[in-house]
Design a protein around this motif. Sequence first.
Motif, mmCIF file in Angstrom:
data_model
loop_
_atom_site.group_PDB
_atom_site.id
_atom_site.type_symbol
_atom_site.label_atom_id
_atom_site.label_comp_id
_atom_site.label_asym_id
_atom_site.label_seq_id
_atom_site.Cartn_x
_atom_site.Cartn_y
_atom_site.Cartn_z
ATOM 1 N N GLU A 1 0.932 -0.950 0.072
ATOM 2 C CA GLU A 1 0.137 0.174 -0.163
ATOM 3 C C GLU A 1 0.960 1.251 0.013
ATOM 4 O O GLU A 1 0.398 2.245 -0.358
ATOM 5 N N ALA A 2 2.152 1.158 0.556
ATOM 6 C CA ALA A 2 2.912 2.338 0.520
ATOM 7 C C ALA A 2 3.925 2.259 -0.593
ATOM 8 O O ALA A 2 4.419 1.348 -1.200
ATOM 9 N N ASP A 3 4.330 3.470 -0.945
ATOM 10 C CA ASP A 3 5.491 3.746 -1.906
ATOM 11 C C ASP A 3 6.652 3.473 -1.363
ATOM 12 O O ASP A 3 7.579 2.896 -1.817
ATOM 13 N N ALA A 4 6.819 4.086 0.019
ATOM 14 C CA ALA A 4 8.145 3.675 0.714
ATOM 15 C C ALA A 4 7.968 3.761 2.247
ATOM 16 O O ALA A 4 7.005 4.527 3.033
ATOM 17 N N LEU A 5 8.418 2.748 2.864
ATOM 18 C CA LEU A 5 8.302 2.741 4.446
ATOM 19 C C LEU A 5 9.790 2.780 4.834
ATOM 20 O O LEU A 5 10.814 1.988 4.457
ATOM 21 N N LEU A 6 9.962 3.835 5.799
ATOM 22 C CA LEU A 6 11.174 4.214 6.308
ATOM 23 C C LEU A 6 11.545 3.824 7.721
ATOM 24 O O LEU A 6 10.930 4.555 8.632
ATOM 25 N N GLY A 7 11.923 2.711 8.304
ATOM 26 C CA GLY A 7 12.171 2.373 9.771
ATOM 27 C C GLY A 7 13.139 2.964 10.273
ATOM 28 O O GLY A 7 14.388 3.211 9.850
#
Length: 497
Positions: free
Chosen positions: A151-157
């Motif tokens: 669902e997201a373009d980018a996930l930044l942890g």
Amino acid sequence: MKVIIGGLAHETNTFSNVPTTLEMFQSYEWDYHETIVNRNRGVRNFPGGMVDRAEELGIELLPTFLTFTYPAGTILREAYDRIKKELLDTIAATEGADAICLGLHGAGVVEGIDDLEGDILASVRQLVGYDIPLIVTLDLHANMTQKMVDEADALLGVHLYPHVDCYERGIEAIDLAHKMVTEGIKPTMHLTRLPLLIPTSATHHSPAREINEACWAWEKEEGVIDCAFFHGFPYTDIPELGVSVLSVTNNDQELAKKVSEDVACLIWEKRDEFELNMPTPAEGIAMALETEGMPIVINETSDNPGGGTPGDGTHLLRAMLEAKLTNACFGFIYDPEVVQIAHQAGVGATVQLSLGGKTDYLHGEPLEVTAYVKALTDGKFIATTPMGQGGHENFGKSVRLQIDGVDVLVCSVKSQVLDEQIFLLHGMDVTKYKIVALKSSTHFRASFEPISARVITVDSPGLTTLNFRFFKYERAIRPIYPLDPATEWNLHQLTRK
Ligand SMILES: [Zn+2]
């Protein structure tokens, strides 16, 4: 350029008997529109990084809705439905957005919804479609799901534990949104999940340090935008929990897969190096007394309110009183009833109290004590921890009690202790005590390691014990290491869902 910001964060401990209610969100952080910007500007957290970077780049922010509360049990459905409505309604009311940056956590569980973040991202997509960049910041303790990735373009942890780099992830989210809009960067992600639970693991210590170094080595490679080692949150009994690696590249799916799998293999090789067996409170106290120098910080990892525990556990404090310590302090235990009694009695009074141990049976019986009321405060201070520095903290009405030789802080808001400010507020200089005890798993290290002679982690029964066998996992996909010591994993089994 215009960017929507907002979010919701919760780390759910499904073993807790304290449900997370709407009121808990509303009383902790529940902000709309410009309040989000004004409250977080310059603060070292996710929204702080987003606000500061957007203002630097001349990006117009469209702040919507942001809420957060302390970890506790499963979120009530009515609470989540209301939060989701606030976020979606405020996003729907914006005009002309070029991108969306949300701050989520990644271990939220709602009644009937195992994957809060996947659900909220799918709902946002239903509203705004898939053409607008959607970038999300996450906690290192996120239990990652494929739905979130889809669902997201980018996930930044967050990369660090203690989480001292939340602010930098906020900056990165805005930078990436900016590059997607102005340079046509196309983030592409690959998630590799491992059948593995790990205990609380500071990233400046082995083996998490070496794993992070491997992530950062990959980040230097052409085309790699981000590589994050997610520790997962082991206290949520859901099918998809545990350790994972997420890589983000610029439009290169094969490379993202290669990076994630490479780091995942390294983690699996090192799975035995994560430390599980810690001393009991009594053993930890004995070790502290044998150690040269001061202060020795003892952290009660099994009752870490930052992981959804009651914060009123008495195992460590009981052991300290039984050891007849004379130059020791404890900060703090959660007990609003005791705070109330102390505030009514006033400074200088001596009171009989039943202290702590009131939420459940796991964390120890209440302590029956005679206590001297040394100082009373409102529990408010400005954070100095590198993690959230500048934030306005409120532990509620608080009291410093003296019980035999131990100075004991009691507060009326659940929280873990991240820096020495709550001690200073009550006239206590932690560097002058032989033993400083507190409830936290790892975050306290950012402030306390530099000023302590040694840190000793003690474990006992509790909702954040490192002994995972203490819990009855009913829904987690098995086998999973170390619950099932013979668990095998290799790249051919990557279809685990
Ligand atoms: Zn975390």
